[in-house]
Design a protein around this motif. Structure first.
Motif, mmCIF file in Angstrom:
data_model
loop_
_atom_site.group_PDB
_atom_site.id
_atom_site.type_symbol
_atom_site.label_atom_id
_atom_site.label_comp_id
_atom_site.label_asym_id
_atom_site.label_seq_id
_atom_site.Cartn_x
_atom_site.Cartn_y
_atom_site.Cartn_z
ATOM 1 N N GLU A 1 0.842 -1.193 0.000
ATOM 2 C CA GLU A 1 0.000 0.000 0.000
ATOM 3 C C GLU A 1 0.882 1.249 0.000
ATOM 4 O O GLU A 1 1.768 1.399 0.837
ATOM 5 N N HIS B 1 -0.271 4.644 -0.118
ATOM 6 C CA HIS B 1 -0.826 5.776 0.638
ATOM 7 C C HIS B 1 -0.486 7.129 0.019
ATOM 8 O O HIS B 1 -0.076 8.079 0.700
ATOM 9 N N ASP C 1 -1.820 0.048 -7.911
ATOM 10 C CA ASP C 1 -1.791 0.449 -6.494
ATOM 11 C C ASP C 1 -3.090 0.013 -5.849
ATOM 12 O O ASP C 1 -4.167 0.360 -6.323
ATOM 13 N N THR D 1 -4.090 0.504 -2.447
ATOM 14 C CA THR D 1 -4.339 1.092 -1.135
ATOM 15 C C THR D 1 -5.835 1.343 -0.923
ATOM 16 O O THR D 1 -6.432 2.179 -1.616
#
Length: 291
Positions: free
Chosen positions: A86, A88, A138, A140
């Motif tokens: 993750e 962020h 990604d 996240t």
């Protein structure tokens, strides 16, 4: 020394002082900040989109506790897909620390938001370059809460909407917390569900899958994902335990023994007797789950 000579010497000293006044130390010089200028022009300015190093990244939109780490490691097992921990990005910010900085950036056709977008893009590009792959994903979960901004940052971004029965998400969160606040958990799950439903309705090109389908028929689901991402399917994706996916630890993804096992395990089903709040039940029904 004669009176005339003394007078000439004194006159010379006075002239030298007039030309070269005594120096002050830095500590002795008072610091004065320039007067603050109105920032209306900079505050109202919206920068145009800057060129992107990564034109079409992919983002997994999901609630927490919805199998996004499993999806990540399956994708990361592909020879052309980099799906890191993750990242962020939404918590990576740019701060303009002086009153004139916004004006300086405006001269470069940038504002604070676009500066952050350029930085996010550079981070993705750096990670992709290090991996030697050509597709980055990604996953996240809090990205779900800012999906409109991700779409603004990368107009050609691809989105995978990963759903799970809201009741199962509530159960999973409750079981992982030592002193669960049941009302807060339901509110958290509802917040994610609202944004997921918004994305599902708004992103016409998004690829929608469910955690239950991913664990029940991983080959079919990963084949569909590969087609969406424009890469050929690889059977090695299903044996993710043979690949290096970095460390599994809190705040960077799931770190449970199930994900560390290296094997795809069946999704825990929602308790059929558990009653959902009305709005969550409405969303679950829209996603095709029995309520």
């Amino acid at each position: 020394m004669s009176a005339i000579a003394k007078g000439l010497k004194r006159r010379g000293r006075l002239m030298a002082q007039a030309v070269s006044p005594p120096r002050k130390t830095l500590d002795a010089i008072p610091t004065q900040r320039p007067p603050e200028r109105p920032q209306q022009a900079s505050a109202d300015y919206t920068a145009p989109l800057a060129p992107r190093l990564v034109q079409s990244p992919a983002f997994v939109l999901s609630s927490v506790r919805s199998g996004s780490t499993l999806l990540r490691v399956l994708l990361n097992s592909h020879s052309r897909i980099r799906a890191p921990h993750e990242m962020h990005l939404r918590t990576v910010h740019v701060r303009m620390s002086r009153e004139f900085t916004a004006d300086a950036m405006k001269e470069l056709a940038l504002d604070r938001e676009e500066l952050e977008h350029v930085l996010w893009d550079r981070v993705l590009h750096l990670e992709l370059s290090r991996s030697g792959k050509d597709v980055i994903v990604d996953k996240t979960p809090p990205n779900t809460l800012i999906w409109p901004r991700l779409h603004r940052c990368w107009p050609d971004a691809r989105f995978v909407v990963l759903l799970r029965h809201p009741g199962a998400v509530i159960q999973s969160l409750t079981s992982r917390r030592a002193e669960p606040d049941h009302e807060a958990i339901r509110a958290e799950v509802l917040g994610y569900a609202e944004k997921l439903e918004e994305a599902r309705q708004s992103l016409a090109g998004a690829h929608v899958i469910t955690y239950e389908d991913l664990t029940a028929d991983p080959e079919r689901v990963t084949r569909g994902l590969c087609e969406y991402l424009g890469v050929p399917w690889e059977s090695g994706m299903l044996d993710y335990g043979k690949q290096d996916h970095g460390t599994f630890r809190p705040k960077l993804g799931d770190w449970s023994k199930e994900i560390k096992s290296g094997r795809i395990q069946a999704a825990r089903q929602a308790d059929p007797t558990a009653e959902l709040p009305p709005r969550l039940a409405e969303i679950a029904k829209a996603w095709g789950y029995p309520v």
